[in-house]
Enzyme design. Structure first.
Site, PDB file in Angstrom:
ATOM      1  N   ILE A  94       1.034  -1.163   0.135  1.00 36.00           N
ATOM      2  CA  ILE A  94      -0.174   0.161   0.046  1.00 36.00           C
ATOM      3  C   ILE A  94       0.809   1.330   0.074  1.00 36.00           C
ATOM      4  CG2 ILE A  94      -1.886   1.199   1.304  1.00 36.00           C
ATOM      5  CD1 ILE A  94      -2.618  -1.382   2.648  1.00 36.00           C
TER       6      ILE A  94
ATOM      7  N   ASP B 262       4.544  -4.717  16.400  1.00 41.87           N
ATOM      8  CA  ASP B 262       4.695  -4.555  14.705  1.00 41.87           C
ATOM      9  C   ASP B 262       3.954  -3.245  14.574  1.00 41.87           C
ATOM     10  OD1 ASP B 262       5.615  -5.468  12.018  1.00 41.87           O
ATOM     11  OD2 ASP B 262       3.208  -5.214  12.155  1.00 41.87           O
TER      12      ASP B 262
ATOM     13  N   LYS C 167       4.946   0.539  13.031  1.00 41.69           N
ATOM     14  CA  LYS C 167       4.602   1.255  11.887  1.00 41.69           C
ATOM     15  C   LYS C 167       3.990   2.462  12.440  1.00 41.69           C
ATOM     16  CE  LYS C 167       4.059  -3.246   9.518  1.00 41.69           C
ATOM     17  NZ  LYS C 167       3.082  -4.492   9.178  1.00 41.69           N
TER      18      LYS C 167
END
Ligand SMILES: NC(=O)c1ccc[n+]([C@@H]2O[C@H](COP(=O)([O-])OP(=O)(O)OC[C@H]3O[C@@H](n4cnc5c(N)ncnc54)[C@H](OP(=O)(O)O)[C@@H]3O)[C@@H](O)[C@H]2O)c1
Ligand SMILES: NC(=O)c1ccc[n+]([C@@H]2O[C@H](COP(=O)([O-])OP(=O)(O)OC[C@H]3O[C@@H](n4cnc5c(N)ncnc54)[C@H](OP(=O)(O)O)[C@@H]3O)[C@@H](O)[C@H]2O)c1
Lengths: 432, 432
Positions: free
Chosen positions: B136, B201, B205
């Protein structure tokens, strides 16, 4: 802080949005672009029109030469719309080494080549993010972010008005006329809604998107087009029964260098991300050979969303290493040759709704004709409601079929004695 | 055609994807970048490991100096992962004027500053699209396409493993352990799934995304984090009752220069576009003050989607006006100062599930405590199933409340004689 002088041509819906954003987000824009942006001139038709934004009177002009001949103006934003004089003005500005930002989908889709070529030959930037899907950064997405991909398929809900109408029909059970009236009352649809509901607007946008996605030049005449005026509430109901939803899709597919380009009402599975795009929202769904499935979703029109795209385009010019003060060539013009398929060569599943005589053997007659044209059926609903004493509704869903075959079959079926009328034919896309 | 020599550091999941894309889409990449890209060297740990891509043996190396000291290598792609030696290698490469593309979220979120500063000081490009949400193009989206906006809110489903698990729990009624096991069998979750299911995780991000969205430097330690291990099937059921869906969201909000940054399981309305993001798909939903609501949806991980982002980053370097052959300064480093709110200052609606004694007056006792701490209730479900002879389940949904207040209230409620246990607390986001 460096300063840059720009001009707007147009202070309508989009122009006002651009003006407001340049003012309200001035600090952010300075940080991000390294420039203070000054709007030096705004071209309008009528200087005395009351406007609901506060713009100093002295920068408003009705004389294009005030912009063209002012060499201190480096970027010109065309948000006036229409073919002429927008085209002429942009060409002249580029000749004077001014960079261009435009939102003009109609002009790009019909005479874009000339503008791109002029930009290339003059070494100026020519940005048009706002021309497709308003605030959604789909042009930049394709042009900058998906460059590693072969784009194989692209499906867009790119017209907010028709998506609003179809949403109302689907969720609130309205019929087309009433849904259209609501869209007009809400300001989504114009007094003359032809461009939206007949699919012209989506056709322009698909021409622009597919030119970029497939690295070629698509003229709007190469895009097959059908609007949504023939969709009836009963079609919505049958779609629901099949777990499908009706959307006006702009579709582009590439295989072996051949393109399929079409805008038409389409039945799609209810679970597909595009099926959940409601109201006046837009979305573009892309299959790339590396990235897989990707979707961009957002506001496809409106003053501020469209202004967002225009202003981001201005900032992109300022941030590019293009020297705003001096000459600097910008060239990217590597095109492929692509054959564009005729709609007859295109394949879909089809939903066919017909009124037939209420007598035995009708289905057999119809399926015989279909079979002769290589059309096989996936399902049939015959228990449809009676239209009159002696007629019933019948709904057929085919397997994947060539348009040429279905057309030939339909022609024959229309002439069958037992068939009163083919009420509607809608393509089905299952994204497989 | 000009040629450029690049090197890969790493030939694992992502490295293989990059290699495959560079080969299969060679023609497209040449057209779009103007360069023929040659992979001159690939660094690995074990030269003899069998690999399921065909790579000429002579370009594989275990010696980093083969890359560092080769001045004909202009771009280095770091897809080895981990903090060291990835950090040291990238710094050294930039010192030698090599441009960098990396997918290393952990390193960016914990020690990114140093890398960005080095890139600035050496005038090389440093691209990291692949570090967040795989294919993305959200980094480019924020950095290039939304530049006209103040980004006000950002909500991301940025971890595919947890979204897969939550989808299985929601749609198939699985409990957490079985859903996790399925995710592992499918290869979505690693043998040690901690980084995914505990939200680390997603935390990395969000640090990267919010640094970019708000033009500041966010260290991962400034992001509040909660994983999904405490979500029970019964919570899924109650969510459904309220027409909500549970997602692990990475949330960033800005107001008056203050930031709220948090990763936690969140109940969101079923009609929201994020609620329809299923399986291992990722999506990022953004509210900009000009563009309005915008969402990017796609594959957040995997060899080819992540490779797509890496290769697009390579092409972006080649297409920038940066002179690949010679020195050329690239500077963009305009930061804001932002205060980061403590999670205690954050506001949400809350879902609270508790086991209480099956006796009259319990609800009154609890609501009295809540009231004292300014927490008001939107709804209560008490008829929950019996856990044992004398206990029942009770579910409360609050109006918007400060975390500090809810925490203080919960502490007191836990000590009430009539309350056995607070089973779960989940924040509700209604995007208003
Ligand atoms: N509206 C949207 O949401 C949207 C979204 C995407 C793209 N676009 C595109 O953006 C463009 C502008 O759309 P819009 O909705 O802002 O149009 P609009 O509201 O009709 O505004 C047009 C503006 O241009 C001026 N203008 C028109 N012709 C002119 C001429 N010959 N000389 C000088 N000034 C002239 C008008 O001046 P007066 O004010 O004096 O009449 C007006 O200010 C179109 O190309 C449209 O397709 C619009
Ligand atoms: N996997 C995804 O879908 C994904 C998505 C987004 C971002 N990322 C990020 O991308 C990076 C790579 O992920 P991955 O899944 O491709 O990892 P991986 O499969 O473990 O591959 C790592 C590669 O780097 C090499 N390597 C590791 N340490 C090395 C060292 N000290 N010296 C030389 N070579 C070394 C390994 O060599 P050997 O092959 O010889 O062992 C291997 O080829 C990570 O930062 C990850 O967070 C991954």
């Amino acid at each position: 802080m460096k300063k840059v002088r720009i001009a707007l041509m147009g202070l309508g819906n989009v122009g006002k949005g651009v003006w407001m954003i340049l003012n309200s987000n001035k600090k952010e824009i300075m940080k991000r672009s390294g420039y203070e942006v000054e709007v030096a001139k705004i071209l309008v038709r009528d200087k005395n029109k009351p406007r609901d934004v506060e713009v100093p009177g002295e920068i408003i002009t009705t004389n294009f030469n005030d912009i063209l001949e002012d060499d201190s103006i480096k970027i010109v934003v065309e948000v006036m719309g229409g073919l002429e004089p927008a085209r002429e003005y942009m060409l002249k500005c580029m000749d004077r080494k001014k960079h261009i930002v435009t939102a003009n989908k109609m002009l790009l889709a019909t005479g874009g080549d000339e503008l791109f070529e002029k930009a290339d030959s003059m070494g100026v930037m020519f940005n048009y993010e706002a021309s497709v899907a308003g605030g959604i950064p789909i042009i930049n997405g394709i042009d900058e972010s998906l460059t590693a991909n072969k784009i194989e398929e692209l499906y867009g809900i790119v017209n907010g008005t028709t998506n609003y109408i179809l949403t109302k029909m689907q969720l609130d059970g309205l019929n087309f006329d009433i849904a259209l009236k609501q869209a007009q009352d809400k300001g989504y649809a114009e007094a003359d809604p032809t461009s939206d509901i007949e699919g012209f607007d989506a056709q322009y946008k698909l021409a622009i998107l597919s030119s970029l996605a497939f690295g070629t030049k698509i003229n709007v005449n190469n895009v097959y087009r059908e609007g949504i005026t023939k969709i009836k509430s009963v079609d919505m109901k049958y779609a629901k029964k099949f777990n499908l939803v009706i959307k006006l899709l702009a579709i582009a597919k590439e295989s072996d260098g051949e393109l399929e380009l079409k805008v038409h009402p389409t039945m799609i599975p209810k679970e597909h991300p595009l099926a959940n795009v409601y109201d006046s929202f837009n979305a573009i769904f892309i299959k790339g050979n590396a990235v897989g499935d990707l979707m961009f979703y957002g506001r496809g029109a409106g003053s501020l969303p469209t202004g967002s795209a225009v202003v981001s385009d201005i900032i992109a010019i300022l941030r590019s290493n293009v020297d705003i003060e001096n000459d600097n060539p910008v060239v990217k013009n590597n095109l492929w040759h692509r054959k564009i398929k005729n709609i007859e060569e295109s394949q879909s599943k089809f939903y066919i709704r017909a009124t037939v005589l209420d007598q035995p053997g009708v289905l057999a007659e119809i399926t015989t004709v279909l079979g002769r044209h290589n059309v096989s059926l996936r399902s049939v609903i015959q228990r449809g409601s009676k239209n009159s004493e002696c007629e019933v509704m019948i709904v057929l869903v085919t397997h994947k079929t060539m348009e040429a075959d279905i057309n030939a079959a339909i022609k024959e079926i229309t002439n069958l004695k037992c068939v009163d009328k083919i009420e509607n034919i809608i393509r089905i896309e299952d994204f497989k």
